[in-house]
Write a protein that holds these residues in place. Structure first.
Motif, short mmCIF file in Angstrom:
data_model
loop_
_atom_site.label_atom_id
_atom_site.label_comp_id
_atom_site.label_asym_id
_atom_site.label_seq_id
_atom_site.Cartn_x
_atom_site.Cartn_y
_atom_site.Cartn_z
N ASP A 120 -35.88 -19.50 -21.37
CA ASP A 120 -34.44 -19.25 -21.38
C ASP A 120 -34.09 -18.18 -20.36
N LEU A 121 -33.09 -18.43 -19.56
CA LEU A 121 -32.53 -17.42 -18.69
C LEU A 121 -31.23 -16.96 -19.35
N VAL A 122 -31.18 -15.68 -19.68
CA VAL A 122 -30.08 -15.18 -20.50
C VAL A 122 -29.19 -14.29 -19.64
N GLY A 123 -27.92 -14.61 -19.62
CA GLY A 123 -26.97 -13.80 -18.86
C GLY A 123 -25.99 -13.12 -19.80
N ASP A 124 -25.59 -11.90 -19.44
CA ASP A 124 -24.51 -11.27 -20.20
C ASP A 124 -23.54 -10.64 -19.22
N ILE A 125 -22.28 -10.71 -19.57
CA ILE A 125 -21.25 -10.18 -18.68
C ILE A 125 -20.35 -9.24 -19.48
N SER A 126 -20.10 -8.07 -18.89
CA SER A 126 -19.23 -7.09 -19.54
C SER A 126 -18.09 -6.74 -18.60
N ALA A 127 -16.99 -6.35 -19.22
CA ALA A 127 -15.84 -5.86 -18.45
C ALA A 127 -15.45 -4.51 -19.04
N GLY A 128 -15.53 -3.47 -18.23
CA GLY A 128 -15.21 -2.13 -18.70
C GLY A 128 -16.05 -1.74 -19.90
N GLY A 129 -17.34 -2.13 -19.91
CA GLY A 129 -18.24 -1.78 -20.99
C GLY A 129 -18.16 -2.68 -22.20
N GLU A 130 -17.19 -3.62 -22.20
CA GLU A 130 -17.03 -4.52 -23.34
C GLU A 130 -17.68 -5.86 -23.02
#
Lengths: 287, 437
Positions: A120-130
């Motif tokens: 699995d290639l796992v991505g996470d995206i945050s905006a302003g720490g959220e």
């Protein structure tokens, strides 16, 4: 590095010694959405050009990091020949195109699969720490081996979501077609143009033949995006979109989309002659 | 049928900021902009999943694939897919005409709620196959035998590759709208200075309206734009005086060259939508009523040939004729109105319209009135700016004006009245009266 260059590097390093375990590398980048690129993606996939990112769009922001992580010898599986078998996306809240985003990618769950090994290639995206978006792409390397990890059950039981039916034998959704898609021969090239996924199996019948496909095949993530676009205006703000990819969608093709409303979302599949190219679910997520 | 008609309520509106052509919305289609605008309206008034009586919308520049553009946009929006919709096309009158159609159905009790909408893009304009080439293709399509096919294909010429691009010219006269307007401006001796002053007032009024938050509940940002891209808050008569005339250069021995890019509207992309309903429907959904639609009138003029008693009328002068009819039917004088929204296709359009209403001879000979309508208080004209400042995405202008005027009348108070006057290509004009609630 440009994606094309990374693919070339991946091709060069695809033979020879490799690592046997996953690198614990976590790659990060900050990203801003290029509105012209977003509009191009919307046109290719069938979304309305607007300010809110389609749930599948951030995958493109994480994808270059996925390739970077998978392109070297420190990654246990050779990138050429990897098959995208499943994908899971969660949008925690609508993401506006003007938001500066932080993108992280790591690899997880390198496990045996009856046909080889999967990761699995796992991505996470945050905006302003959220945290605003999570993505998990499952790839299969046919014939490869993975160390058995007693803490992780062997695939397919370890697949990121339960499979009701085998995707390539029976369609998931009952009922008649919601839409007939005439998917033309240029679909792979157009999606390659906006996604940077220039894997030769998507570009031309001849380059696809070199990898054992009778014709070029559509990108799974294009099929997933196009199915999602058909439900625009009918989707919850926060959602989890899970798909499994079945039979390759050969180009050109006439295929059918079926959607079925359920309590808190949709079941859907994309089929031709009763065989599923994609089966998926969309569920309201709690944010 | 109900025994008596009721007045339709204007509940509110939404539009996206208007963009100059090939600017912020260069990648957006009419459908994209209309869906964004409808979804903004849905968000503002809590209409998600709601079945609305109908949506009437339209665009002036339209691709052949955009058949039933409005219904397609409804299906892509958050409105209930059981909301019916249809397209209207009446040049720049489209947006106001859709509001009138929806208001009339509400007045008759045929629907309880409706949305009037309009959209236009000059950036994503339809480019068609050259007409000669199209005829060859149609002949090829009809061909039954190989010989027929070969004969059809033999008709293809290199020049046919040049596509057809929509033009801003009247099919019957070949003159652009600006050239037509220059003739009218010369006829009414509208000065360059007066036009520039009107343009500056439009920019200043629009900037002031934004600054006081007037558009906070009328406009939803789109593709990074939060205000109309054409707005120049620092516009001045001195700056506009430097611009070279673009229309009317060959008429009136040079005195007709008064129209510049500064006192004419630019090609613009944008969309607008207005929510209308019966008072009962508004109350049931706990929505405010800003104004009611009192009455409307559409007029048309012979701008091509004229008659034995007078020459052709100006292309954009139909509102000059529509307004007196509308006022008479409602027992009002021009001065009974609290606000005037006269669409600024060009600054000279507004000034020529006002000049015609003040002219005793024109009143007698052409309007059949004993006395002219008379002058208006110019401080009541286009008080929140108009098309010279916002730009003018043809079919979207009507909705912009209806929503803004309704809000302005609501601020003024119950019983206040406002006039909307919109000129359109093909010699037509759509006008309406709203009353504040």
């Amino acid at each position: 590095m440009r994606l094309g260059t990374l693919y070339a590097k991946a091709a060069l390093t695809s033979v020879g010694p490799r690592a046997h375990t996953l690198p614990d590398t976590q790659l990060h980048r900050s990203a801003t959405v290029d509105r012209a690129h977003l509009a191009g993606y919307a046109r290719v996939c069938g979304f309305t050009v607007g300010d809110t990112l389609p749930a599948t769009y951030p995958h493109l922001l994480a994808f270059p990091l996925q390739v970077e992580l998978m392109a070297g010898r420190s990654f246990p599986l050779p990138l050429p020949g990897l098959v995208h078998v499943a994908n899971r996306i969660t949008v925690h809240r609508p993401i506006d195109a003007s938001e500066p985003l932080d993108v992280g990618v790591r690899a997880e769950r390198f496990v045996p699969h009856p046909k080889g090994a999967q990761v699995d290639l796992v991505g996470d995206i945050s905006a302003g720490g959220e945290r605003v978006w999570d993505g998990r792409s499952t790839y299969l390397a046919r014939g490869a081996t993975a160390p058995a990890d007693p803490t992780i059950p062997t695939a397919p039981a370890s697949r990121p979501f339960p499979v009701r039916e085998s995707a390539d034998s029976r369609a998931r959704v009952d009922g008649s077609a919601t839409a007939t898609w005439r998917v033309d021969a240029g679909t792979g090239r157009r999606y390659a143009g906006v996604s940077g996924d220039v894997n030769p199996i998507h570009l031309h019948p001849l380059t696809a033949k070199a990898f054992g496909f009778p014709r070029a095949i559509a990108h799974g993530m294009w099929t997933a995006a196009h199915a999602l676009a058909a439900l625009e205006g009918r989707l919850p703000d926060a959602l989890t979109y899970e798909v499994e990819f079945g039979r390759p969608l050969l180009l050109p093709s006439i295929v059918e989309l079926r959607t079925h409303a359920v309590d808190d979302g949709w079941d859907l599949d994309v089929t031709s002659r009763g065989k599923a190219h994609l089966a998926g679910t969309i569920r309201r997520s709690v944010g | 049928m109900p025994k008596t008609a009721r007045r339709a309520a204007v509940i509110g509106g939404n539009r996206i900021p208007f963009a100059r052509a090939n600017g912020a919305y260069a990648q957006a289609s009419n459908r994209d902009m209309l869906i964004a605008t409808l979804d903004g309206l849905v968000a503002r008034f809590g209409l998600a999943g709601l079945r609305i009586g109908e949506v009437a919308g339209g665009a002036v520049l339209k691709h052949s694939r955009d058949r039933d553009l409005t219904r397609e946009s409804v299906l892509g929006s958050r409105l209930s897919p059981t909301t019916p919709a249809y397209d209207v096309q009446q040049a720049c009158g489209t947006g106001l005409e859709t509001a009138i159609l929806v208001a009339n159905k509400i007045a008759l009790g045929q629907i309880e709620s409706g949305i009037a909408a309009g959209v236009d893009t000059a950036s994503d304009a339809p480019v068609a196959v050259n007409d000669d080439f199209r005829r060859v293709l149609m002949q090829l399509n009809r061909a039954r035998s190989l010989g027929d096919r070969l004969r059809a294909v033999a008709g293809i010429r290199p020049g046919q590759i040049v596509p057809e691009i929509p033009q801003n010219a009247e099919p019957r006269t070949g003159l652009s709208m600006g050239e037509h307007m220059a003739l009218t401006a010369l006829q009414w001796k509208i000065s360059r200075e007066a036009q520039d002053e009107l343009a500056v007032a439009s920019h200043h009024n629009l900037a002031a309206a934004y600054d006081r938050g007037f558009f906070d509940d009328l406009v939803t940002p789109y593709l990074g734009l939060t205000r109309d891209a054409n707005l120049r808050p620092d516009s001045s008569v001195e700056k506009l005086a430097k611009l070279k005339p673009v229309f009317g250069k060959g008429i009136g021995d040079g005195t007709g060259a008064t129209m510049t890019a500064g006192n004419s509207t630019p090609l613009t992309d944008g969309a607008s939508a207005v929510l209308l309903g019966s008072d009962g429907w508004a109350a049931e959904h706990k929505l405010p009523v800003l104004a009611h639609v009192v009455d409307a009138e559409t007029a048309a003029v012979d701008f091509v040939h004229g008659s034995d008693t007078h020459g052709p009328d100006g292309l954009l002068t139909a509102p000059v004729f529509a307004v007196p009819r509308l006022l008479e039917r409602n027992g009002l004088t021009l001065q009974d109105l609290d606000y005037y929204e006269i669409h600024e296709a060009f600054a000279s359009t507004v000034l020529a319209t006002l000049a015609a209403w003040e002219d005793p001879a024109f009143a007698k000979e052409r309007l059949g009135l004993d006395a002219p309508l008379g002058p208006i208080d110019r401080s009541k004209l286009n008080v929140n700016g108009s098309s010279l400042a916002t730009g003018h995405p043809f079919a979207a202008t009507g909705g912009r004006i209806v929503a803004s005027l309704a809000k302005q009348l609501h601020e003024k108070g119950p019983g206040s009245r406002g006039l909307i006057s919109i000129c359109a290509a093909e010699g037509q004009g759509v006008v309406a009266i709203l009353e504040g609630a």
